[in-house]
Design an enzyme around this catalytic site. Structure first.
Site, mmCIF file in Angstrom:
data_model
loop_
_atom_site.group_PDB
_atom_site.id
_atom_site.type_symbol
_atom_site.label_atom_id
_atom_site.label_comp_id
_atom_site.label_asym_id
_atom_site.label_seq_id
_atom_site.Cartn_x
_atom_site.Cartn_y
_atom_site.Cartn_z
ATOM 1 N N ASN A 37 -41.399 5.590 8.540
ATOM 2 C CA ASN A 37 -40.516 4.862 7.616
ATOM 3 C C ASN A 37 -39.141 4.601 8.238
ATOM 4 O O ASN A 37 -38.429 5.545 8.598
ATOM 5 C CB ASN A 37 -40.371 5.722 6.346
ATOM 6 C CG ASN A 37 -39.885 4.939 5.158
ATOM 7 O OD1 ASN A 37 -39.719 3.724 5.222
ATOM 8 N ND2 ASN A 37 -39.650 5.647 4.059
ATOM 9 N N HIS A 122 -44.894 11.692 -9.288
ATOM 10 C CA HIS A 122 -43.424 11.713 -9.303
ATOM 11 C C HIS A 122 -42.876 11.179 -10.614
ATOM 12 O O HIS A 122 -42.920 9.975 -10.852
ATOM 13 C CB HIS A 122 -42.874 10.791 -8.221
ATOM 14 C CG HIS A 122 -43.051 11.296 -6.832
ATOM 15 N ND1 HIS A 122 -42.336 10.789 -5.771
ATOM 16 C CD2 HIS A 122 -43.852 12.256 -6.318
ATOM 17 C CE1 HIS A 122 -42.697 11.419 -4.672
ATOM 18 N NE2 HIS A 122 -43.616 12.300 -4.970
ATOM 19 N N ARG A 147 -43.910 16.256 -10.310
ATOM 20 C CA ARG A 147 -42.610 16.483 -9.662
ATOM 21 C C ARG A 147 -41.538 15.867 -10.540
ATOM 22 O O ARG A 147 -41.669 14.714 -10.965
ATOM 23 C CB ARG A 147 -42.579 15.843 -8.269
ATOM 24 C CG ARG A 147 -41.343 16.236 -7.471
ATOM 25 C CD ARG A 147 -41.221 15.465 -6.167
ATOM 26 N NE ARG A 147 -40.601 14.162 -6.368
ATOM 27 C CZ ARG A 147 -40.069 13.415 -5.387
ATOM 28 N NH1 ARG A 147 -40.101 13.863 -4.125
ATOM 29 N NH2 ARG A 147 -39.539 12.254 -5.640
ATOM 30 N N TYR A 159 -31.360 10.627 -5.260
ATOM 31 C CA TYR A 159 -32.674 10.630 -4.662
ATOM 32 C C TYR A 159 -33.733 10.926 -5.721
ATOM 33 O O TYR A 159 -33.591 11.815 -6.542
ATOM 34 C CB TYR A 159 -32.769 11.697 -3.570
ATOM 35 C CG TYR A 159 -34.189 12.025 -3.249
ATOM 36 C CD1 TYR A 159 -34.758 13.196 -3.707
ATOM 37 C CD2 TYR A 159 -34.968 11.114 -2.563
ATOM 38 C CE1 TYR A 159 -36.082 13.467 -3.462
ATOM 39 C CE2 TYR A 159 -36.290 11.378 -2.317
ATOM 40 C CZ TYR A 159 -36.840 12.554 -2.768
ATOM 41 O OH TYR A 159 -38.148 12.802 -2.527
ATOM 42 N N ASP A 217 -37.964 18.482 -5.676
ATOM 43 C CA ASP A 217 -37.648 18.227 -4.263
ATOM 44 C C ASP A 217 -36.138 18.239 -4.068
ATOM 45 O O ASP A 217 -35.424 17.408 -4.633
ATOM 46 C CB ASP A 217 -38.229 16.853 -3.870
ATOM 47 C CG ASP A 217 -38.182 16.606 -2.365
ATOM 48 O OD1 ASP A 217 -37.502 17.367 -1.657
ATOM 49 O OD2 ASP A 217 -38.826 15.639 -1.910
ATOM 50 N N HIS A 219 -34.756 17.810 -1.103
ATOM 51 C CA HIS A 219 -34.528 16.803 -0.073
ATOM 52 C C HIS A 219 -33.479 17.197 0.957
ATOM 53 O O HIS A 219 -32.610 16.380 1.321
ATOM 54 C CB HIS A 219 -34.191 15.458 -0.729
ATOM 55 C CG HIS A 219 -34.984 14.339 -0.132
ATOM 56 N ND1 HIS A 219 -34.447 13.369 0.647
ATOM 57 C CD2 HIS A 219 -36.298 14.078 -0.177
ATOM 58 C CE1 HIS A 219 -35.390 12.546 1.047
ATOM 59 N NE2 HIS A 219 -36.527 12.956 0.563
ATOM 60 N N GLU A 243 -39.049 22.176 -3.140
ATOM 61 C CA GLU A 243 -39.353 21.558 -1.846
ATOM 62 C C GLU A 243 -38.088 21.279 -1.039
ATOM 63 O O GLU A 243 -37.063 20.882 -1.605
ATOM 64 C CB GLU A 243 -40.090 20.243 -2.137
ATOM 65 C CG GLU A 243 -40.332 19.373 -0.923
ATOM 66 C CD GLU A 243 -40.972 18.041 -1.315
ATOM 67 O OE1 GLU A 243 -41.501 17.943 -2.447
ATOM 68 O OE2 GLU A 243 -40.929 17.112 -0.506
ATOM 69 N N GLU A 269 -42.076 18.132 5.531
ATOM 70 C CA GLU A 269 -42.530 16.736 5.623
ATOM 71 C C GLU A 269 -41.993 16.040 6.863
ATOM 72 O O GLU A 269 -42.603 15.095 7.347
ATOM 73 C CB GLU A 269 -42.178 15.950 4.343
ATOM 74 C CG GLU A 269 -40.700 15.745 4.110
ATOM 75 C CD GLU A 269 -40.421 15.086 2.751
ATOM 76 O OE1 GLU A 269 -41.032 15.486 1.756
ATOM 77 O OE2 GLU A 269 -39.593 14.168 2.709
ATOM 78 N N ARG A 290 -45.765 21.296 4.075
ATOM 79 C CA ARG A 290 -45.606 19.908 3.622
ATOM 80 C C ARG A 290 -45.964 18.876 4.688
ATOM 81 O O ARG A 290 -45.602 17.703 4.543
ATOM 82 C CB ARG A 290 -44.139 19.691 3.217
ATOM 83 C CG ARG A 290 -43.761 20.322 1.912
ATOM 84 C CD ARG A 290 -44.345 19.581 0.734
ATOM 85 N NE ARG A 290 -43.709 18.285 0.527
ATOM 86 C CZ ARG A 290 -44.318 17.245 -0.017
ATOM 87 N NH1 ARG A 290 -45.582 17.325 -0.377
ATOM 88 N NH2 ARG A 290 -43.675 16.116 -0.205
ATOM 89 N N GLU A 346 -49.635 15.679 -2.789
ATOM 90 C CA GLU A 346 -48.720 14.676 -3.366
ATOM 91 C C GLU A 346 -49.438 13.328 -3.407
ATOM 92 O O GLU A 346 -50.097 12.936 -2.449
ATOM 93 C CB GLU A 346 -47.468 14.566 -2.486
ATOM 94 C CG GLU A 346 -46.413 13.622 -3.015
ATOM 95 C CD GLU A 346 -45.169 13.593 -2.134
ATOM 96 O OE1 GLU A 346 -45.290 13.840 -0.914
ATOM 97 O OE2 GLU A 346 -44.080 13.329 -2.667
ATOM 98 N N TRP A 409 -29.768 12.756 3.661
ATOM 99 C CA TRP A 409 -30.392 11.994 2.585
ATOM 100 C C TRP A 409 -31.696 12.635 2.179
ATOM 101 O O TRP A 409 -32.507 13.022 2.978
ATOM 102 C CB TRP A 409 -30.664 10.530 2.993
ATOM 103 C CG TRP A 409 -31.196 9.819 1.790
ATOM 104 C CD1 TRP A 409 -30.468 9.344 0.745
ATOM 105 C CD2 TRP A 409 -32.571 9.604 1.446
ATOM 106 N NE1 TRP A 409 -31.299 8.851 -0.226
ATOM 107 C CE2 TRP A 409 -32.590 9.000 0.170
ATOM 108 C CE3 TRP A 409 -33.771 9.894 2.078
ATOM 109 C CZ2 TRP A 409 -33.774 8.659 -0.472
ATOM 110 C CZ3 TRP A 409 -34.954 9.571 1.447
ATOM 111 C CH2 TRP A 409 -34.940 8.943 0.176
HETATM 112 O O1 EZ4 Z 1 -38.281 10.616 0.912
HETATM 113 O O2 EZ4 Z 1 -41.352 9.908 2.568
HETATM 114 O O3 EZ4 Z 1 -41.529 14.366 -1.081
HETATM 115 N N1 EZ4 Z 1 -41.434 13.224 -0.773
HETATM 116 C C1 EZ4 Z 1 -40.382 12.698 -0.141
HETATM 117 C C2 EZ4 Z 1 -40.509 11.245 0.288
HETATM 118 C C3 EZ4 Z 1 -39.556 10.899 1.415
HETATM 119 C C4 EZ4 Z 1 -40.045 9.701 2.175
HETATM 120 C C5 EZ4 Z 1 -39.188 9.447 3.410
HETATM 121 O O4 EZ4 Z 1 -39.769 8.452 4.210
HETATM 122 O O5 EZ4 Z 1 -39.417 13.385 0.058
HETATM 123 O O6 EZ4 Z 1 -40.402 10.367 -0.793
HETATM 124 CO CO CO Z 2 -39.949 15.493 -0.062
#
Ligand code: EZ4
Ligand code: CO
Length: 409
Positions: A37, A122, A147, A159, A217, A219, A243, A269, A290, A346, A409
């Site tokens: 991405n 989500h 989530r 986010y 999450d 993040h 997460e 992730e 993840r 997920e 981010w």
């Molecule tokens: O922001 O895959 O848990 N899922 C996430 C995703 C990430 C994207 C980043 O490319 O955190 O939505």
């Molecule tokens: Co995530």
């Protein structure tokens, strides 16, 4: 059998995907996902320029050997671009092996360990009311685990609270990347977040009861002591997991989080090799892995990672956002069905147009995913349609604190 063609297809049916297609002299083809991405063309160039020429003439049956050849042979190991490219080759070879055997890939991995894969969706909202609507919509679609992300008072963009499409349940592919020449800028306030999120979960538990599995999450936005505080403040709401609470490439930071909270933790992730997980697993600093097949070098290393994690009773929670293509999702569904230590998957549905470009045997019913019984991975690429949908630049947002400092981010 020999590989006679290695073609890289970059297509953008509402978002960008990088797909490797291998062709053999016996007419079998295999697909692999190398979508990264926001850096799609780097992965595509790595494949086209440096990997595809090495594959032509090789025996597609030699999956482990080809993986080691690309990993050790490049000398410059690891990193998301390299590992996404290797992942695409690995998946395509498993796809070919499954088709040659007349079996879905999960059968080659040992067969099914369960009937289906529990999936989580989500839900998000700008207010408690819209969050409730979003959760109801997911429950109506059959999800049995959710989530929960929420807007934070005083933070303009948050986010996990995406375009209207997400809240209304429309099938979307954009979130969280936006098309355009540069990333959009968002804001962030950790203190406001830490104050608000426990109230969100208190509300959701009141509305939806004690039994619904809930996930959240973070993040990568917190420092270790902040993550510890959040984990502890969420304990009354019994999360399935928290997460990416910290940027976990600092693996020892998780010791501090673990000392202070029994909220289960899921991480990884953005990881791309077993080494990124080594301390987290061996010290039991996480509960769920993840990794995504697409960003972790494919099916072969993902299976090995899960066998390592099994020794520590750590389970899977593979990354399944829409920026993993249907091919990458299929790869991890086959792994998830076969391993004993599956945890949860997920699942964000792709857009209708993406599902036309990638026709899938995968099904989602009653909250469970299954990769289907089609030999190989179970995904076919409509190359004519893909060719009509060229790459368009798209980036994830960036995030700044209110004084202008760049943040994760
Ligand atoms: O922001 O895959 O848990 N899922 C996430 C995703 C990430 C994207 C980043 O490319 O955190 O939505
Ligand atoms: Co995530």
């Amino acid at each position: 059998m020999k590989v006679i063609g290695a073609d890289v297809v970059v297509t953008s049916p509402t978002r960008n995907f990088v797909t490797l297609k291998l062709t053999t002299d016996e007419g079998l083809t295999g697909l692999g996902d190398a979508t990264l991405n926001g850096r799609e063309l780097a992965a595509a160039a790595y494949l086209r320029e440096h990997v595809a020429p090495l594959l032509v003439g090789r025996d597609p049956g030699r999956i482990e050997d080809t993986w080691q050849y690309l990993y050790r042979g490049a000398y410059w190991r690891r990193g998301p671009v390299t590992m996404a490219a290797i992942a695409a080759v690995d998946m395509a070879l498993w796809d070919i092996k499954g088709k040659a055997a007349g079996m879905p890939v999960y059968q080659l991995l040992g067969g099914a360990s369960r009937d289906g894969l529990l999936a989580y969706g989500h839900a998000s909202g700008m207010s408690f009311e819209s969050l409730d609507e979003s959760i109801h919509m997911h429950l109506e679609r059959g999800y049995r685990a959710i989530r929960v992300q929420s807007a934070i008072p005083g933070v303009r963009a948050v986010y996990g609270v995406a375009a209207q499409a997400q809240a209304t349940g429309e099938r979307y592919d954009y979130e969280p990347a936006g098309r355009g020449a540069a990333p959009v800028e968002e804001d962030w306030d950790t203190a406001a977040y830490l104050r608000h999120i426990p109230k969100v979960f208190e509300h959701v538990r009141q509305q939806f009861g004690a039994e619904l599995p809930l996930l959240h999450d973070g993040h990568h936005r917190l420092r270790p002591i902040e993550a510890a505080k959040l984990g502890r403040s969420l304990e009354p709401y019994d999360l399935f997991w928290l997460e990416d609470c910290t940027p976990a490439e600092s693996q020892q930071a998780l010791r501090l989080v673990r000392r202070h909270t029994v909220t289960p933790l899921a991480i990884g992730e953005v990881f791309n090799a077993v080494w990124d997980f080594q301390q987290l697993i061996s010290e039991q600093l996480i509960d769920y892995v993840r990794a995504a097949a697409t960003h972790f070098g494919g099916i072969t290393p993902l299976r090995k990672l899960m066998d390592y994690a099994a020794q520590y009773q750590i389970r899977s929670g593979f990354h399944g956002p829409t920026d993993v293509s249907p091919v990458g999702l299929a790869a991890q569904l086959h792994v998830g069905l076969a391993i004993h230590n599956f945890g949860i998957q997920e699942y964000m549905p792709h857009s209708d147009l993406t599902d036309e470009v990638f026709r899938q045997s995968m099904r989602f019913a009653g909250g469970y995913l299954h990769p289907g019984e089609t030999p190989g991975l179970g995904v076919e690429l409509d190359e004519q349609l893909a060719a009509r949908l060229p790459y368009k630049p798209a980036y994830l947002p960036v995030s700044r604190l209110h004084d202008g400092t760049m943040h994760d981010w």
